[in-house]
Scaffold this active site. Sequence first.
Site, PDB file in Angstrom:
ATOM      1  N   LEU A 534     -37.269 -29.498   8.331  1.00 32.56           N
ATOM      2  CA  LEU A 534     -36.734 -28.262   7.764  1.00 32.56           C
ATOM      3  C   LEU A 534     -36.592 -28.373   6.264  1.00 32.56           C
ATOM      4  O   LEU A 534     -36.593 -27.390   5.552  1.00 32.56           O
ATOM      5  CB  LEU A 534     -35.366 -27.957   8.377  1.00 32.56           C
ATOM      6  CG  LEU A 534     -35.366 -27.615   9.863  1.00 32.56           C
ATOM      7  CD1 LEU A 534     -33.943 -27.607  10.400  1.00 32.56           C
ATOM      8  CD2 LEU A 534     -36.026 -26.271  10.092  1.00 32.56           C
ATOM      9  N   GLY A 535     -36.432 -29.583   5.781  1.00 32.43           N
ATOM     10  CA  GLY A 535     -36.272 -29.749   4.345  1.00 32.43           C
ATOM     11  C   GLY A 535     -35.615 -31.067   4.027  1.00 32.43           C
ATOM     12  O   GLY A 535     -35.370 -31.894   4.915  1.00 32.43           O
ATOM     13  N   GLY A 537     -32.390 -32.505   2.326  1.00 28.16           N
ATOM     14  CA  GLY A 537     -31.068 -32.189   1.784  1.00 28.16           C
ATOM     15  C   GLY A 537     -30.588 -33.274   0.852  1.00 28.16           C
ATOM     16  O   GLY A 537     -31.306 -34.227   0.572  1.00 28.16           O
ATOM     17  N   GLY A 538     -29.361 -33.123   0.400  1.00 30.68           N
ATOM     18  CA  GLY A 538     -28.800 -34.062  -0.553  1.00 30.68           C
ATOM     19  C   GLY A 538     -28.671 -35.465   0.013  1.00 30.68           C
ATOM     20  O   GLY A 538     -28.674 -36.441  -0.718  1.00 30.68           O
ATOM     21  N   PHE A 539     -28.585 -35.601   1.322  1.00 32.91           N
ATOM     22  CA  PHE A 539     -28.291 -36.912   1.880  1.00 32.91           C
ATOM     23  C   PHE A 539     -29.398 -37.390   2.809  1.00 32.91           C
ATOM     24  O   PHE A 539     -29.209 -38.304   3.587  1.00 32.91           O
ATOM     25  CB  PHE A 539     -26.960 -36.859   2.612  1.00 32.91           C
ATOM     26  CG  PHE A 539     -25.864 -36.332   1.742  1.00 32.91           C
ATOM     27  CD1 PHE A 539     -25.235 -37.160   0.837  1.00 32.91           C
ATOM     28  CD2 PHE A 539     -25.514 -35.000   1.789  1.00 32.91           C
ATOM     29  CE1 PHE A 539     -24.250 -36.666   0.008  1.00 32.91           C
ATOM     30  CE2 PHE A 539     -24.524 -34.504   0.963  1.00 32.91           C
ATOM     31  CZ  PHE A 539     -23.901 -35.337   0.059  1.00 32.91           C
ATOM     32  N   GLY A 540     -30.541 -36.747   2.727  1.00 33.57           N
ATOM     33  CA  GLY A 540     -31.651 -37.168   3.564  1.00 33.57           C
ATOM     34  C   GLY A 540     -32.352 -35.960   4.178  1.00 33.57           C
ATOM     35  O   GLY A 540     -31.876 -34.841   4.068  1.00 33.57           O
ATOM     36  N   VAL A 542     -33.938 -33.242   6.891  1.00 32.15           N
ATOM     37  CA  VAL A 542     -33.378 -32.536   8.038  1.00 32.15           C
ATOM     38  C   VAL A 542     -34.522 -32.067   8.926  1.00 32.15           C
ATOM     39  O   VAL A 542     -35.520 -31.529   8.436  1.00 32.15           O
ATOM     40  CB  VAL A 542     -32.560 -31.302   7.581  1.00 32.15           C
ATOM     41  CG1 VAL A 542     -31.892 -30.642   8.775  1.00 32.15           C
ATOM     42  CG2 VAL A 542     -31.539 -31.696   6.538  1.00 32.15           C
ATOM     43  N   LYS A 556     -29.926 -34.454  10.800  1.00 31.81           N
ATOM     44  CA  LYS A 556     -29.974 -34.956   9.424  1.00 31.81           C
ATOM     45  C   LYS A 556     -30.030 -36.469   9.469  1.00 31.81           C
ATOM     46  O   LYS A 556     -29.155 -37.116  10.045  1.00 31.81           O
ATOM     47  CB  LYS A 556     -28.738 -34.486   8.648  1.00 31.81           C
ATOM     48  CG  LYS A 556     -28.771 -34.903   7.188  1.00 31.81           C
ATOM     49  CD  LYS A 556     -27.517 -34.484   6.444  1.00 31.81           C
ATOM     50  CE  LYS A 556     -27.495 -33.015   6.142  1.00 31.81           C
ATOM     51  NZ  LYS A 556     -28.144 -32.689   4.867  1.00 31.81           N
ATOM     52  N   ASP A 653     -21.042 -30.328  -3.955  1.00 34.46           N
ATOM     53  CA  ASP A 653     -22.425 -29.895  -4.117  1.00 34.46           C
ATOM     54  C   ASP A 653     -22.639 -28.547  -3.430  1.00 34.46           C
ATOM     55  O   ASP A 653     -23.554 -28.369  -2.650  1.00 34.46           O
ATOM     56  CB  ASP A 653     -23.375 -30.954  -3.556  1.00 34.46           C
ATOM     57  CG  ASP A 653     -24.800 -30.804  -4.115  1.00 34.46           C
ATOM     58  OD1 ASP A 653     -24.976 -30.019  -5.075  1.00 34.46           O
ATOM     59  OD2 ASP A 653     -25.721 -31.446  -3.587  1.00 34.46           O
TER      60      ASP A 653
END
Length: 845
Positions: A534-535, A537-540, A542, A556, A653
């Site tokens: 899906l994309g 994100g800030g922490f890895g 998804v 995630k 964030d």
Amino acid sequence: MICKISHFNKKLKIKYCTAAMADFRNRKHSSPFLLVYFLLIRSLFSTAADTITASARIRDGETLVSSNGVFQLGFFSLNNSTNRYVGIWYSNIPVPTYVWVANRESPLTGKNGALTVMAPGALSILNGTNGTVWSSTLTAPSPIPNPIAQLLDSGNLIVKDVNGDRFTWQSFDYPCDTLLAGIRLGWNYVTGVETYISSWRSEEDPAKGEYSSHVDPTGYPQMVLKKGDAFRYRIGPWNGLRWSGAPDTSNDPTYSVSLQMTRDEVRYTEGRVGDSVLSISRLDPNGEGVRSTWNDRTNSWTRYTNVPADNCDSYGLCGPHGSCNVGTSPSCGCLDRFVPRDPESWGRTDWSDGCLRRIALSCNGDKFLKYSAIKLPDARNTTYNVERRSLVECQADCARDCSCVAYTQLNISGDGSGCLFYHGELIDIRVMASAGQDLYIRMAASEPGGVASTSGNGGNRGRTRTIVIASATSVVVVVFVCVILVCVYGRRRKSDPIVGLFSATTHVKEAELPFFSLPTILKATDNFSNKNKLGEGGFGPVYRGVLEDGQEIAVKRLSKTSRQGVNELRNEVMLIAKLQHRNLVRTLGFCAQGEEYMLIYEYMPNHSLDLTLFDKEKSRLLDWQKRFDIINGIAKGLLYLHQDSRLRIIHRDLKASNILLDADMIPKISDFGLARSFGGNQTEAQTRRVVGTYGYMSPEYAIDGLFSVKSDIFSFGVLVLEIVSGNRNRGFLLKDHNLNLLGHAWRLYTEDSSRKLLDPCLDEAFDLGQVERAIHVGLLCVQNSPDDRPSMSSVVFMLGNDVALPQAKQPGFFTERDISIDHSSSSSNPTASYNELTITWTQGR
Ligand SMILES: *[C@@H]1O[C@H](CO)[C@@H](O)[C@H](O)[C@H]1NC(C)=O
Ligand SMILES: *[C@@H]1O[C@H](CO)[C@@H](O)[C@H](O)[C@H]1NC(C)=O
Ligand SMILES: *[C@@H]1O[C@H](CO)[C@@H](O)[C@H](O)[C@H]1NC(C)=O
Ligand SMILES: *[C@@H]1O[C@H](CO)[C@@H](O)[C@H](O)[C@H]1NC(C)=O
Ligand SMILES: *[C@@H]1O[C@H](CO)[C@@H](O)[C@H](O)[C@H]1NC(C)=O
Ligand SMILES: *[C@@H]1O[C@H](CO)[C@@H](O)[C@H](O)[C@H]1NC(C)=O
Ligand SMILES: CC(=O)N[C@H]1CO[C@H](CO)[C@@H](O)[C@@H]1O
């Protein structure tokens, strides 16, 4: 049916029908004739009475209504109990809200009670045999011959002489659990009588419970919440503007507080500006002080502050000379220049012994060290001086008196005046994210000078902070600003802040969060196949997945960069998962395999807000009402994170790509609570990094790395302006100026043409007042100074109620930065949201 019409003062004042009226309400469906008759009578006597005369009585089923129609007095029961109480409630709202109860300790047992006023001026509740079950105390020095009782517009029930204004009694002197505007809490020193708030025993029993809230005048007046006789929470001494530990409400347009001190009394009152809003402060049976306002749109009370809010609000948690900071781990530390009295118990996180001065005082050439941004310590052992004295004079006075261990400005309003002198131990100090005060503490002459650390938890000196901007996709790494600050900290921290805070105080059972096995996840996501991604994100990354039972999930994969131990991490993940709110993405479970951690979330079919909002075609689907609902939803989710969740999570964030939309377009905040443990690359054990996104970061955060709830509020303001305008803040360009979206919104606002900011793709179907209110609130949130920005509770309140708003000051970061940034992300690119520039703040040690 008996209808009484009484005259007094030659004016028709009392119009009420006894008994029958109430019976009709219950039986009105039994006969259409009776119903018509009832309505006829009701229209004839449409002004309900607000007064009882000496000759009359109010029976069970009858009520008084204040002349403005807001409050009602009568008999009520709680749930299925047969106990009957006489009380006052709001008459026009569907949720029963009892603001006062007369016979809270002595309920009637049946429906045959009555309320009367009898000479010489007492109000009594009688039972079926005319026995008195409750009676008001007589407070007038001399009896009055013709007493009447009247329910005033403020919700105050008074007993007075029919021909005069002399009160013999008022319910505002005997509040229960609710502080209404106009109630004066505090002490009458002449009579020795205290007016205070006490909780109900339970939601079903209004009798006095174990919690109470007082103005404690010992030393210097402070507001405290007690459990039994012990302090549970202390808001702090009065500082001329507010209680020292209370949030700064001076920019809350709807709320005012004041304290009057004379030789004869000390009185605290809260006020509401404007009548349009119903608002109560209540001490609930669990000992929480909750401030709420009535929301007509949702037909419910909206809580918007509650205390105690976190661990650091527990009275004296860190012992004498300790300082509590929710942002550090452990949350207790010694004040700078102090050391644990008993290092061993301190190490076991038993902080009750507190701390001692590193170097004992000698009362000879002592000096003073300034501690900033704190809640002032318990003021019961203080003396004060209300004269106009400067800080320098306060210091001289304190220095002369060897028992004076600290001083501060008594009244911080205006230029400040007067002194508050502390004696004995300094207890119950906490670091405040905003609106903290300064305290000057006495130090031995041989103690090195300098500035005291405000972190409360000490640390090393000479720390360097570097800010690096790194783009997640591009190779452009811009060294943004290098700020070298000399910070003084005490001892080193052992672990990451939030983990320590939780592990010290919470024992988490593993079974509470479902565990997913790695094979399950691999199967669901088709081995993390790219088509399911899906994309990023800030922490890895998804991934979307489908479980065997058909349920869609989002997975995630947390980057393997956290420096925390597996157990700490697991604890933390579970704590985050426990945060549940309609406007937060729900965590369904987790998966841990070796070093690999995965969080499983509910799947959001409408993806992240940015993909719709910044897309030319899709943004048309977001009409104004949807946008306004999204703004309100985000605000509530953030309020929950900031205060209601009891963990005080700062998101750090917040941005459009972190707002997910469910099938009904209800916004859900994601990635909350992760910044602390997964804040980016943590290869060096002693490096702390903080993550944020350019365009949403407040100035104090981007430049100094200082974060607080007020930095989240800045990001929220940016988000509001983006939602209204349909434009990104970052990369926003207009030909005629070089302002960014904030600057543009500000300019339109000062030109009184805010509505031009509204996304042109919206049709005419919008409420202009709402649009302007949203923009105004957005601008209040992005003001340059953190202290000027409203708290999330004020934001929710200002969005939901039609109240006057304060003038917004100039926003922070309102021009496009003159550094080169990669503008490659475009709104048509579906992965754009994950390519945003991320700023990492590194703190070397
Ligand atoms: C009454 O009972 C219901 C259901 O048990 C409960 O939710 C509610 O809190 C109770 N109290 C009041 C004051 O309604
Ligand atoms: C109240 O009484 C009704 C009927 O007797 C019952 O169904 C209900 O569960 C009761 N509620 C509570 C909170 O006791
Ligand atoms: C109670 O007092 C009222 C008014 O004085 C009177 O009318 C009524 O009969 C009394 N009731 C009883 C049970 O004594
Ligand atoms: C009414 O109150 C009186 C005095 O408190 C008491 O003696 C009497 O038993 C009560 N009557 C009823 C019916 O409860
Ligand atoms: C207040 O401080 C004085 C001076 O240090 C001390 O002797 C006294 O015990 C303290 N009183 C209380 C109530 O803590
Ligand atoms: C973390 O940063 C170091 C250097 O700062 C780098 O060598 C390493 O590859 C990074 N790790 C990850 C997972 O990004
Ligand atoms: C604006 C938008 O994309 N709305 C969609 C949200 O999700 C529901 C259910 O999947 C769709 O029906 C909407 O069109």
